[in-house]
Design a protein around this motif. Sequence first.
Motif, PDB file in Angstrom:
ATOM      1  N   MET A  25       0.874  -1.215   0.072  1.00 13.46           N
ATOM      2  CA  MET A  25       0.004  -0.023   0.003  1.00 13.46           C
ATOM      3  C   MET A  25       0.765   1.119   0.058  1.00 13.46           C
ATOM      4  N   PHE A  26       2.087   1.196   0.883  1.00 17.01           N
ATOM      5  CA  PHE A  26       2.715   2.580   0.951  1.00 17.01           C
ATOM      6  C   PHE A  26       3.614   2.567  -0.415  1.00 17.01           C
ATOM      7  N   ALA A  27       3.827   1.552  -0.879  1.00 15.75           N
ATOM      8  CA  ALA A  27       4.531   1.760  -2.132  1.00 15.75           C
ATOM      9  C   ALA A  27       3.803   1.979  -3.334  1.00 15.75           C
ATOM     10  N   LEU A  28       2.760   1.814  -3.400  1.00 14.35           N
ATOM     11  CA  LEU A  28       1.745   2.409  -4.209  1.00 14.35           C
ATOM     12  C   LEU A  28       1.172   3.709  -4.149  1.00 14.35           C
ATOM     13  N   LEU A  29       1.191   4.212  -2.959  1.00 17.26           N
ATOM     14  CA  LEU A  29       0.871   5.613  -2.569  1.00 17.26           C
ATOM     15  C   LEU A  29       2.147   6.468  -2.769  1.00 17.26           C
ATOM     16  N   GLU A  30       3.073   5.880  -2.698  1.00 16.78           N
ATOM     17  CA  GLU A  30       4.260   6.702  -3.129  1.00 16.78           C
ATOM     18  C   GLU A  30       4.406   7.017  -4.540  1.00 16.78           C
ATOM     19  N   GLN A  31       4.136   5.779  -5.468  1.00 16.47           N
ATOM     20  CA  GLN A  31       4.089   6.092  -6.717  1.00 16.47           C
ATOM     21  C   GLN A  31       3.018   7.200  -7.217  1.00 16.47           C
ATOM     22  N   VAL A  32       1.831   7.114  -6.626  1.00 19.39           N
ATOM     23  CA  VAL A  32       1.048   8.064  -7.083  1.00 19.39           C
ATOM     24  C   VAL A  32       1.543   9.607  -6.645  1.00 19.39           C
ATOM     25  N   ARG A  33       2.046   9.631  -5.577  1.00 17.70           N
ATOM     26  CA  ARG A  33       2.640  10.996  -5.295  1.00 17.70           C
ATOM     27  C   ARG A  33       3.549  11.293  -6.138  1.00 17.70           C
ATOM     28  N   GLN A  34       4.713  10.622  -6.499  1.00 15.88           N
ATOM     29  CA  GLN A  34       5.525  11.025  -7.619  1.00 15.88           C
ATOM     30  C   GLN A  34       5.017  11.477  -8.720  1.00 15.88           C
ATOM     31  N   TYR A  35       4.009  10.657  -9.326  1.00 15.81           N
ATOM     32  CA  TYR A  35       3.163  10.987 -10.673  1.00 15.81           C
ATOM     33  C   TYR A  35       2.749  12.204 -10.586  1.00 15.81           C
ATOM     34  N   LEU A  36       2.112  12.894  -9.287  1.00 14.36           N
ATOM     35  CA  LEU A  36       1.272  14.041  -9.255  1.00 14.36           C
ATOM     36  C   LEU A  36       2.263  15.143  -8.951  1.00 14.36           C
ATOM     37  N   ASP A  37       3.523  14.878  -8.274  1.00 15.33           N
ATOM     38  CA  ASP A  37       4.396  15.827  -8.083  1.00 15.33           C
ATOM     39  C   ASP A  37       5.173  16.445  -9.217  1.00 15.33           C
ATOM     40  N   ASN A  38       5.168  15.504 -10.160  1.00 19.61           N
ATOM     41  CA  ASN A  38       5.827  15.959 -11.647  1.00 19.61           C
ATOM     42  C   ASN A  38       4.763  16.045 -12.374  1.00 19.61           C
ATOM     43  N   TRP A  39       3.680  16.586 -12.252  1.00 21.91           N
ATOM     44  CA  TRP A  39       2.486  16.849 -13.155  1.00 21.91           C
ATOM     45  C   TRP A  39       2.939  18.095 -14.102  1.00 21.91           C
ATOM     46  N   PRO A  40       2.857  18.036 -15.509  1.00 20.67           N
ATOM     47  CA  PRO A  40       3.447  18.734 -16.573  1.00 20.67           C
ATOM     48  C   PRO A  40       2.210  19.809 -16.698  1.00 20.67           C
ATOM     49  N   TYR A  41       2.123  21.064 -15.813  1.00 16.61           N
ATOM     50  CA  TYR A  41       1.148  21.945 -15.785  1.00 16.61           C
ATOM     51  C   TYR A  41       1.248  22.738 -16.981  1.00 16.61           C
ATOM     52  N   ALA A  42       2.270  22.768 -17.621  1.00 15.33           N
ATOM     53  CA  ALA A  42       2.476  23.666 -19.048  1.00 15.33           C
ATOM     54  C   ALA A  42       2.055  22.799 -19.993  1.00 15.33           C
ATOM     55  N   GLU A  43       2.223  21.639 -20.303  1.00 18.11           N
ATOM     56  CA  GLU A  43       1.655  21.055 -21.228  1.00 18.11           C
ATOM     57  C   GLU A  43       0.158  20.548 -21.012  1.00 18.11           C
ATOM     58  N   TRP A  44      -0.008  19.952 -20.050  1.00 21.33           N
ATOM     59  CA  TRP A  44      -1.246  19.296 -19.704  1.00 21.33           C
ATOM     60  C   TRP A  44      -2.477  20.138 -19.032  1.00 21.33           C
ATOM     61  N   GLY A  45      -1.975  21.156 -18.560  1.00 18.51           N
ATOM     62  CA  GLY A  45      -3.075  22.298 -17.801  1.00 18.51           C
ATOM     63  C   GLY A  45      -3.016  21.865 -16.290  1.00 18.51           C
ATOM     64  N   SER A  46      -4.351  22.011 -15.732  1.00 17.63           N
ATOM     65  CA  SER A  46      -4.479  21.922 -14.388  1.00 17.63           C
ATOM     66  C   SER A  46      -4.862  20.341 -14.341  1.00 17.63           C
ATOM     67  N   LEU A  47      -4.460  20.227 -12.888  1.00 19.24           N
ATOM     68  CA  LEU A  47      -4.706  18.571 -12.508  1.00 19.24           C
ATOM     69  C   LEU A  47      -6.079  18.433 -12.049  1.00 19.24           C
TER      70      LEU A  47
END
Length: 780
Positions: free
Chosen positions: A657-679
Amino acid sequence: MAEPHPLDMIPVCPTCLEMYKKSRRYTKQLRSWGCFDPYAHPNDPDKWPLAVMYERSGHLQQIRPMPEVTLSGNYIVCRNIFSAYRRGRGCRKGGRCTYAHSRMEAKAWNRARKQQQRRGESRQPRQPRTKRPSASSVSFVTPDEPKPRNPPVRYMNGAMADAHPYYNLPPIDTLNHELLEAPVTYDNYQDKFHTLLYYEEHEHERVLRDRCNKMYDVTTYLHYDGNIHGQIFGMTSTNVAYAFQAATDVYLFLPTPGSSRFARVKGNICKPCYDEKKSDDILYFKIKIKAHSPNVQLLVQVCPKMLRQTTKLHVQVQFVLKHSYFYNNHRSLENLGPSVISKLVPRKEDLELSLQRVQYVPLPPIELLTLDKEYQFLALQKILGCSSNAIFLVTGPFGTGKTRLLATAAFNILKQPNTRVLICTCHIQSADCYIEEYFGPMKDENLLQGIEPVRLMVSERLRSDKRKYNFDYTPDSPTCVKSIEDLLRSRLVVSTLLSTLRLKSYNAQPYTHILIDEGAQSREPEAVAPLGLADDHTKIVIAGDHLQVGPQVLVLGKEAQENGLATSLLLRVHSHYEKLSNEHNLTINHLTTPLLTNYRCHDTILRLPSVLFFESTLQARSTSELHPSCVSALEFVCSSLDQTGLCNCPDFDDNEMFALLEQVRQYLDNWPYAEWGSLDYSQICIMSPSATQINKIRQSLKMPEFSSLQGVTTLKSYELQGREFRAVFISVTEPTTPNGATMNPTKSTCDKYMFNTVITRAQSLVVCVGNPFLLLSIES
C-alpha cells in the motif's frame, strides 16, 4: 343428501364426467353423487377428479385440487396462464403451479379455504408459513431454525408487486434437467433461460448461506428516525461485499426468555462501512418499527433493551437473497413477443430476407460527432439501413467509439419523422455519458429540434443528482421533471437495461429503434429486457466487447455456466450468425461490423491486450501523451519478493500500500502543468481487487504525509466497468486459499477478462504494485 353450493369442489367419476361432456342432462345427479352407477364404474373414489358448477349456466368445470400452501391472502389466477394458452401451451410449471388456472378455480379454492378456517381445520403445508413481509416482522421459531432455507414465497415491493405480487423459486429437483444441455431454439428460448436462472439463484442461495449465515456480534441502537439501526461485526471484507450485493434483508434470531424458542427479527441491509479504529468491515442494517404495532410488543417481551438503549448481542444472523434481480430477469423473458424471439434465434430465411431489405444511406459529415471513415462511418450507414428481420451487431473492444457511434446513429434516426429511440446500457455511468457528453450539448446547441431526452433512473439517485444535464424522470420522486404522459411521448429515452421494465409496466408503445450498448457485459435475460418494447418493425442494434468482464465471470453455478447463461447475448447471436453462414453459405457482412481503431489508450498500453486477446488487430489513434517522468506507459513495481506467505495470504499488505501511494505521489508531484494544464485528481484511479486493501488506502489518504493525494479516485476492481481515467494504479494483493488460489475469482486481476478490463481503463499510464510470485501462484 343436500345439494352442495355451486362452488363446492365435488369429486366426480371420470367415466361419468366424460359422459356428461357429451350429454349434460345428468347435472343434478352428478352434483349430488359424483357417479351415475357406482357398480358399473368400479374405481377408486379418492382418485376422482374435482369439478365445480358454473353459477349461471349450470355446467360442470373440472378443476385441480387446492395446493397445500399457506397464503396471507386469497388465491389468484396465474398471470402467465392466458398468454401460455394463446401460444398453444399450458403453464410452464404444470401441476406444480400454486396459482389458479381459471377464475372459477380461484373462487372454488378460496371458498374451500374459508370453510376450513370456519371449521377450525388447519392444513399441514409442505413449506413453512410465509407472511407478506411488512416494513418489519418478528416471528417465533424453534431452536433448529437458525439455519433454515429461505422461505419459498417472496414479496416484491414497489411497482413489481402490481404485476406479480409473489415470486416462487421452484425446488431444484423439480426443474427440467433436459433443457440444460438442449441448444437454444425458438420453441425453448424462454423455458431454457428460466431454468438457467433458477439454477443460478439456487447457487447464490447456497453460497450466501455457507459464507455469511453465522453467529456474529451485533450492536443495535434506537435512531432518531424512530427505527432501530444495527451493525454486524466479525465479517470478512469479502463476505461484507458479497452480502451487500447479493442480499436485501437480514434476520436476527433473538433468544426468548424462559423458552428454547427464538424470535426472528427482520431488518433491511443499508450499507457496508469500514471501522478505522478497529480496522474491521461493518455491515449496517435497519429494523423499521411502527408505534403500537405487535412487533414492538414482541420486542418488549424478547429484548426490551433494543427499544431504549444501545444493545450488544451475539446472535445467529441469516441473510435473505436479493430475489428481485432474478425476478426482473424472469419478467424480461416473459415480456418477449414471438416476433422478438424469432430475431433472437433467427432462421436461414430471416437472414436472407434481411439481406434483401438492407439499404445503405449516404450521409454528410456531422460537425458535432466526427467519425472515422474506415470503420465508424461505414458502421453508421449499416445501422441506418439495416433490416428489422434480424439484430445488427457492432463488435469492438474498448475505446473504439461504440458509444459515440450509437449516439450519432440516434441523432440521425431522430431526424426521420415518426421515429422513437430507446438507448440502453448495462452500467449507470455509461447511461449518464450519453446525456452529459452527447445529448446534453446537442440540446444546448438546439440540434435536437425540440426533442427532450429523458434519462430514466431510480428516485433516490434523482434527489441527490446535481448535474448540469438533468433530464431525469421517476414517478416516485417529488422532484420529477416530467409526467408519465411526457415520458411515454418522448422520442428519446436513455436507461439501464432492467429499468426499461418500468416503461413496459406503463404500457409504453413499441419503439422504432432500440440501441443496446455494453451488450456483452450482462446475462442474456437482463440484456433482452428492453426488447419487451419491440415489435415486428423495430430495428435492434447491439454493441459490446465480449472480452471484458461479463457473464462468463459473474455467473455462479456449474450448471448455469456450462449450459448458456455465461454466454452474453452479443456473443451468442454472433456465433449463431456464423453457424448459419457456414451451414448455408450465407453472407453476414450486412448484420455485423467490427470497430478496430482505438481512440483511448496509449500505443504502449494498447499493444498488450491487442497481442493477448485480439490477434494484433487493434490500431492505436489515441492522442494521449506519456507522462514526462515515466519511461513506459506500463510499469510494474515490486513491493516484495517473499515466497513463503503465498498460501493463506491476507487480504491486505501495508508495504504494498505505501509503495503504491508513493508511486501516485511521484506521478502527481511531477505533473506537467505547462503541457497538460490543471490537474484533475478524479482522473487518477487507485484500484485493488481486495476491499480491505481499498479501505486501508482510503484511511491512509487522510494521513498528513499523503494529504496531497486527496481527491484521487479509489475503486474496487469490479467497480471499474464503464469508466475511464488518465492513469490507473493497481494494488494486486488479494486473499488466497491454503493451496494458493484466489478466494475471489470474479474480482481477481489474474482473470483474463478482469485484466483486460482493468488495464484498458487508463489512457496514458498503468502502474501495478505487488509481489510477482503471488501472481504466479494464483495463475498456476
